[in-house]
Scaffold this motif. Structure first.
Motif, PDB file in Angstrom:
ATOM      1  N   THR A 248      -4.828  12.674  10.419  1.00 14.97           N
ATOM      2  CA  THR A 248      -5.977  11.850  10.263  1.00 14.97           C
ATOM      3  C   THR A 248      -5.944  11.276   8.798  1.00 14.97           C
ATOM      4  OG1 THR A 248      -8.542  11.711  10.784  1.00 14.97           O
ATOM      5  CG2 THR A 248      -7.577  13.907   9.722  1.00 14.97           C
ATOM      6  N   THR A 249      -7.197  10.735   8.461  1.00 14.14           N
ATOM      7  CA  THR A 249      -7.429  10.028   7.168  1.00 14.14           C
ATOM      8  C   THR A 249      -8.570  10.742   6.343  1.00 14.14           C
ATOM      9  OG1 THR A 249      -8.584   8.312   8.059  1.00 14.14           O
ATOM     10  CG2 THR A 249      -6.030   8.103   7.717  1.00 14.14           C
ATOM     11  N   GLY A 250      -8.574  10.576   5.208  1.00 13.37           N
ATOM     12  CA  GLY A 250      -9.710  11.295   4.197  1.00 13.37           C
ATOM     13  C   GLY A 250     -11.154  10.857   4.574  1.00 13.37           C
ATOM     14  N   ASP A 251     -11.334   9.657   5.005  1.00 19.47           N
ATOM     15  CA  ASP A 251     -12.811   9.236   5.618  1.00 19.47           C
ATOM     16  C   ASP A 251     -13.245   9.792   6.540  1.00 19.47           C
ATOM     17  OD1 ASP A 251     -10.767   7.755   7.038  1.00 19.47           O
ATOM     18  OD2 ASP A 251     -12.181   6.328   7.457  1.00 19.47           O
ATOM     19  N   VAL A 252     -12.324  10.423   7.517  1.00 17.08           N
ATOM     20  CA  VAL A 252     -12.783  11.120   8.738  1.00 17.08           C
ATOM     21  C   VAL A 252     -12.872  12.562   8.578  1.00 17.08           C
ATOM     22  CG1 VAL A 252     -11.832  11.547  11.203  1.00 17.08           C
ATOM     23  CG2 VAL A 252     -11.402   9.272   9.973  1.00 17.08           C
ATOM     24  N   VAL A 253     -12.398  13.174   7.446  1.00 21.06           N
ATOM     25  CA  VAL A 253     -12.529  14.578   7.449  1.00 21.06           C
ATOM     26  C   VAL A 253     -13.922  15.152   7.604  1.00 21.06           C
ATOM     27  CG1 VAL A 253     -12.219  16.511   5.906  1.00 21.06           C
ATOM     28  CG2 VAL A 253     -10.295  15.025   6.128  1.00 21.06           C
ATOM     29  N   GLU A 254     -14.819  14.775   6.834  1.00 17.02           N
ATOM     30  CA  GLU A 254     -16.272  14.987   6.983  1.00 17.02           C
ATOM     31  C   GLU A 254     -17.108  14.863   8.299  1.00 17.02           C
ATOM     32  OE1 GLU A 254     -18.445  13.421   3.717  1.00 17.02           O
ATOM     33  OE2 GLU A 254     -17.424  14.503   2.066  1.00 17.02           O
ATOM     34  N   THR A 255     -16.436  14.136   9.075  1.00 20.33           N
ATOM     35  CA  THR A 255     -16.921  14.011  10.421  1.00 20.33           C
ATOM     36  C   THR A 255     -16.501  14.821  11.282  1.00 20.33           C
ATOM     37  OG1 THR A 255     -15.435  12.289  11.280  1.00 20.33           O
ATOM     38  CG2 THR A 255     -17.132  11.478   9.877  1.00 20.33           C
ATOM     39  N   LEU A 256     -15.537  15.628  11.033  1.00 23.20           N
ATOM     40  CA  LEU A 256     -14.837  16.693  11.911  1.00 23.20           C
ATOM     41  C   LEU A 256     -15.575  17.765  12.077  1.00 23.20           C
ATOM     42  CD1 LEU A 256     -11.097  15.585  11.327  1.00 23.20           C
ATOM     43  CD2 LEU A 256     -12.733  14.814  13.228  1.00 23.20           C
ATOM     44  N   GLY A 257     -16.610  18.188  11.285  1.00 29.58           N
ATOM     45  CA  GLY A 257     -17.252  19.279  11.681  1.00 29.58           C
ATOM     46  C   GLY A 257     -16.529  20.713  11.175  1.00 29.58           C
ATOM     47  N   ASN A 301      -7.239   5.215  -3.963  1.00 29.56           N
ATOM     48  CA  ASN A 301      -8.617   5.505  -3.307  1.00 29.56           C
ATOM     49  C   ASN A 301      -9.056   4.645  -2.408  1.00 29.56           C
ATOM     50  OD1 ASN A 301      -9.046   7.532  -5.394  1.00 29.56           O
ATOM     51  ND2 ASN A 301      -9.282   6.277  -6.973  1.00 29.56           N
ATOM     52  N   ALA A 302      -8.496   3.278  -2.527  1.00 33.14           N
ATOM     53  CA  ALA A 302      -9.110   2.294  -1.591  1.00 33.14           C
ATOM     54  C   ALA A 302      -8.344   2.353  -0.220  1.00 33.14           C
ATOM     55  CB  ALA A 302      -8.967   0.783  -2.044  1.00 33.14           C
ATOM     56  N   VAL A 303      -7.273   2.596  -0.162  1.00 37.24           N
ATOM     57  CA  VAL A 303      -6.455   2.662   1.122  1.00 37.24           C
ATOM     58  C   VAL A 303      -6.381   3.948   1.859  1.00 37.24           C
ATOM     59  CG1 VAL A 303      -4.446   2.120   2.381  1.00 37.24           C
ATOM     60  CG2 VAL A 303      -5.301   0.635   0.606  1.00 37.24           C
ATOM     61  N   TRP A 304      -6.076   4.976   0.981  1.00 38.62           N
ATOM     62  CA  TRP A 304      -5.919   6.582   1.241  1.00 38.62           C
ATOM     63  C   TRP A 304      -7.092   7.157   0.838  1.00 38.62           C
ATOM     64  CZ3 TRP A 304      -1.925   3.334  -0.513  1.00 38.62           C
ATOM     65  CH2 TRP A 304      -0.871   3.089   0.426  1.00 38.62           C
ATOM     66  N   TRP A 305      -8.235   7.016   0.510  1.00 40.50           N
ATOM     67  CA  TRP A 305      -9.536   7.592   0.055  1.00 40.50           C
ATOM     68  C   TRP A 305      -8.940   8.919  -0.906  1.00 40.50           C
ATOM     69  CZ3 TRP A 305      -8.012   6.105   5.163  1.00 40.50           C
ATOM     70  CH2 TRP A 305      -8.979   5.307   5.613  1.00 40.50           C
ATOM     71  N   GLY A 306      -8.275   8.487  -1.941  1.00 40.27           N
ATOM     72  CA  GLY A 306      -7.838   9.295  -2.888  1.00 40.27           C
ATOM     73  C   GLY A 306      -6.778  10.465  -2.651  1.00 40.27           C
ATOM     74  N   TYR A 307      -6.375  10.414  -1.549  1.00 36.73           N
ATOM     75  CA  TYR A 307      -5.304  11.448  -0.939  1.00 36.73           C
ATOM     76  C   TYR A 307      -3.894  11.184  -1.053  1.00 36.73           C
ATOM     77  CZ  TYR A 307      -9.121  14.257   1.591  1.00 36.73           C
ATOM     78  OH  TYR A 307     -10.168  14.883   1.803  1.00 36.73           O
ATOM     79  N   GLY A 308      -3.286  11.351  -2.212  1.00 38.23           N
ATOM     80  CA  GLY A 308      -2.081  11.108  -2.757  1.00 38.23           C
ATOM     81  C   GLY A 308      -1.909  11.108  -4.189  1.00 38.23           C
ATOM     82  N   LYS A 309      -0.646  11.268  -4.502  1.00 35.60           N
ATOM     83  CA  LYS A 309      -0.456  11.421  -6.041  1.00 35.60           C
ATOM     84  C   LYS A 309       0.496  10.290  -6.802  1.00 35.60           C
ATOM     85  CE  LYS A 309      -0.746  16.514  -6.024  1.00 35.60           C
ATOM     86  NZ  LYS A 309      -0.019  17.935  -6.455  1.00 35.60           N
ATOM     87  N   GLN A 472       2.868   6.216  -4.266  1.00 32.66           N
ATOM     88  CA  GLN A 472       2.244   7.362  -4.319  1.00 32.66           C
ATOM     89  C   GLN A 472       3.341   8.448  -3.309  1.00 32.66           C
ATOM     90  OE1 GLN A 472      -1.291   8.217  -2.176  1.00 32.66           O
ATOM     91  NE2 GLN A 472      -0.650   7.366  -0.301  1.00 32.66           N
ATOM     92  N   ALA A 473       3.261   9.678  -3.566  1.00 33.65           N
ATOM     93  CA  ALA A 473       3.697  10.738  -2.858  1.00 33.65           C
ATOM     94  C   ALA A 473       2.274  11.068  -2.017  1.00 33.65           C
ATOM     95  CB  ALA A 473       4.212  11.871  -3.399  1.00 33.65           C
ATOM     96  N   PRO A 474       2.063  10.830  -0.502  1.00 34.54           N
ATOM     97  CA  PRO A 474       0.984  10.853   0.024  1.00 34.54           C
ATOM     98  C   PRO A 474       0.701  12.222   0.402  1.00 34.54           C
ATOM     99  CG  PRO A 474       2.670  10.233   1.597  1.00 34.54           C
ATOM    100  CD  PRO A 474       3.405  10.376   0.193  1.00 34.54           C
ATOM    101  N   THR A 475      -0.683  12.518   0.515  1.00 31.00           N
ATOM    102  CA  THR A 475      -0.969  14.048   0.852  1.00 31.00           C
ATOM    103  C   THR A 475      -1.356  13.625   2.335  1.00 31.00           C
ATOM    104  OG1 THR A 475      -1.940  14.497  -1.278  1.00 31.00           O
ATOM    105  CG2 THR A 475      -2.807  15.451   0.656  1.00 31.00           C
ATOM    106  N   ARG A 476      -1.016  14.611   3.317  1.00 34.35           N
ATOM    107  CA  ARG A 476      -0.932  14.291   4.697  1.00 34.35           C
ATOM    108  C   ARG A 476      -2.243  15.509   5.155  1.00 34.35           C
ATOM    109  NH1 ARG A 476       1.473  10.001   6.548  1.00 34.35           N
ATOM    110  NH2 ARG A 476       3.380   9.734   5.122  1.00 34.35           N
ATOM    111  N   ILE A 477      -2.910  14.903   5.990  1.00 33.76           N
ATOM    112  CA  ILE A 477      -4.166  15.645   6.403  1.00 33.76           C
ATOM    113  C   ILE A 477      -4.185  15.727   8.067  1.00 33.76           C
ATOM    114  CG2 ILE A 477      -6.446  15.534   6.604  1.00 33.76           C
ATOM    115  CD1 ILE A 477      -6.601  13.449   4.298  1.00 33.76           C
ATOM    116  N   TYR A 478      -4.039  17.004   8.450  1.00 34.25           N
ATOM    117  CA  TYR A 478      -4.104  17.332   9.837  1.00 34.25           C
ATOM    118  C   TYR A 478      -5.268  18.110  10.164  1.00 34.25           C
ATOM    119  CZ  TYR A 478       0.780  16.128   9.101  1.00 34.25           C
ATOM    120  OH  TYR A 478       1.967  15.360   8.804  1.00 34.25           O
ATOM    121  N   ALA A 479      -5.671  17.561  11.362  1.00 40.01           N
ATOM    122  CA  ALA A 479      -7.032  18.200  12.174  1.00 40.01           C
ATOM    123  C   ALA A 479      -6.361  19.171  13.388  1.00 40.01           C
ATOM    124  CB  ALA A 479      -8.086  17.460  12.558  1.00 40.01           C
TER     125      ALA A 479
END
Length: 504
Positions: A248-257, A301-309, A472-479
């Motif tokens: 998933t993506t950074g903007d979704v994380v807070e919605t996943l409870g 920040n705009a595309v990956w919500w800050g998840y990346g280096k 960037q080197a992306p940060t992967r986010i998994y739920a």
């Protein structure tokens, strides 16, 4: 929760329409009801964005395909989550003192899914396919001069020169071992020795795998990969409990409870490639101006919500030998605009081809296009399907600009080798004699410190000459389902289903 390396579910893949194969739909539904806890009775379900381009590991560059095939086939050796190479189909191996011969002693207790016994002839056949003209990874193995079957369970590989990455080349999923004589049937009807066999493939819908009982009795028995191009639909299905694992993506994380969220610092890179055959882009100064026009921090920040280096060359910070080159040409729109004017390139038009299957790459390309417009460079955007992108951009090099990701590797050389001037995968059309010499030296240099120095020099040159805007080197986010255990990241883009199990 952070792991060092990443798994990449969505990276290079083709869209290839195939007929459904395997068991009938009723049998598949029955199969999927066998192996979960009382609360979740329909097997493991994983969302992926697109169909693989067939299930032949020797005829693809698509990481999404390897997500599937890595669980159907085995390799001679595998890489652990810590980057260590360990035997798999091989019971042991040794490299000669001169570094030119690698001998594998094979297991004698392995069978293919159809019951055929695994022997050294299968290994020889597999590497014949990997290295033939149809093999997209053939360049990776051209240094191997001989493959010799010693007996049914012994085989050796001879190289033209010592190679520090000799053994790691056998751990990638494209080095999978297939049955002798398999041929083109593997695309639709894969037969491997791995922990799972294909049960059913309904194009644009799902892929169902069934566990091989003797392989790992503790693993989940039945797995369904649901093809879901819409990321919103993936999230919705995950929240409802219909899907157990999504990227998933950074903007979704807070919605996943209360979902279990795993963040992984990935060893892949994302960039905007430039075609140096273009009459304008062959000018190094113009490429420097383009790099200075892009605010990478803002873009991340705009595309990956800050998840990346942020990175400055084709090398991720998590990999040994990394050097920070991010400030080689820092963001400076005024300086970039002035340089474009001095070069007499105001008003030029560049074509940017973006893959529609990857909305983030399209969004990043659109933002970059706006930045280039601000310094006097017009960008004409064309969005194309991923299969077309692979053919036109990656294969035929018919583009000026494109935004894409490159997958992780065990060894730094495997990341950088595509910048060799004669490489078939050098879609940048980049040529630098010093880089060619360094890459040749890195391949045969066995002293680790010396190799690291050479890696750093190549990174510095790429940062200075800018064949791509390295983002960037992306940060992967998994739920993942809170009852799912064993999720493990690897330094290459594989996903080991046999690692996973549900809490009892």
């Amino acid at each position: 929760m952070k792991n060092k390396f990443g798994v990449l579910f969505v990276a290079l893949m083709l869209t290839f329409v195939l007929s459904a194969c395997g068991k009938g739909s009723e049998e598949v539904e029955d199969l999927l009801k066998e192996n979960k806890t009382e609360e979740t009775k329909d097997g493991l379900k994983v969302a992926i964005s697109v169909d693989p381009d067939g299930l032949d590991p020797h005829r693809t560059t698509a990481s999404s395909t390897f997500v599937i095939t890595n669980n159907i086939y085995d390799t001679l050796v595998k890489v652990t989550e810590d980057g260590e190479i360990v035997p798999s189909l091989a019971s042991s191996y040794e490299q000669s003192e001169d570094g030119k011969t690698l001998t594998f002693h094979l297991r004698d207790d392995v069978k293919f899914h159809d019951g055929t016994k695994f022997t050294a002839k299968d290994v020889a056949y597999s590497f014949e396919r990997i290295r033939d003209d149809l093999g997209p990874r053939k360049d990776n193995y051209q240094y191997i001069t001989e493959v010799n079957v010693i007996d049914d369970y012994t085989i050796d590989f001879k190289a033209e020169a010592p190679s520090a990455s000799f053994i790691s080349d056998f751990a990638y999923p494209w080095a999978a071992i297939v049955k002798d004589g398999s041929g083109d049937d593997l695309k639709k009807s894969p037969v491997g020795t791995g922990p799972y066999r294909l049960v059913n493939w309904t194009p644009q819908d799902n892929i169902v795998l069934e566990g091989v009982e003797h392989y790992n009795k503790g693993a989940i028995k039945n797995v369904e990969f649901k093809i879901m191009p819409d990321s919103t639909a993936q999230v919705t299905s995950f929240k409802k409990g219909d899907i157990d694992l999504i990227e998933t993506t950074g903007d979704v994380v807070e919605t996943l409870g209360d979902a279990k969220i795993i963040e992984i610092d990935n060893n892949s890179v994302q960039l905007m490639a430039m075609n140096l055959e273009n009459e304008h882009l062959k000018d190094e100064k113009l490429r420097q101006a383009i790099n200075m026009a892009v605010d990478k921090e803002e873009l991340i920040n705009a595309v990956w919500w800050g998840y990346g280096k942020e990175i400055g060359s084709h090398y991720p910070p998590v990999l040994k030998g990394y050097v920070d080159t991010t400030n080689t040409y820092p963001y400076d729109v005024d300086k970039a605009k002035q340089l474009v004017k001095e070069l007499g390139r105001e008003g030029i038009t560049l074509n940017m081809k973006l893959p529609t299957d990857y909305p983030n790459y399209v969004a990043a390309g659109q933002i970059i296009a706006e930045k280039l417009e601000a310094i006097g460079i017009h960008v004409k955007i064309e969005t194309i399907e991923w299969g077309t992108w692979l053919t036109d951009v990656y294969g035929n090099r018919d583009y000026d600009l494109t935004v894409v990701g490159h997958t992780g590797r065990i060894d730094g050389y495997d990341l950088l080798e595509k910048y060799g001037s004669t490489r078939s995968d050098n879609y940048f059309n980049y040529k630098n004699a010093e880089v060619d010499n360094l890459l040749s030296s890195i391949k045969v240099e066995l002293d680790d410190d010396t190799r690291m120095d050479m890696y750093k020099r190549v990174q510095t040159i790429l940062a200075e000459e800018v064949p791509a805007v390295y983002i960037q080197a992306p940060t992967r986010i998994y739920a993942i389902n809170e009852d799912l255990e064993g999720f493990t990241s690897y330094p290459i883009d594989v996903f080991e289903l046999k690692d996973l199990k549900f809490k009892e």
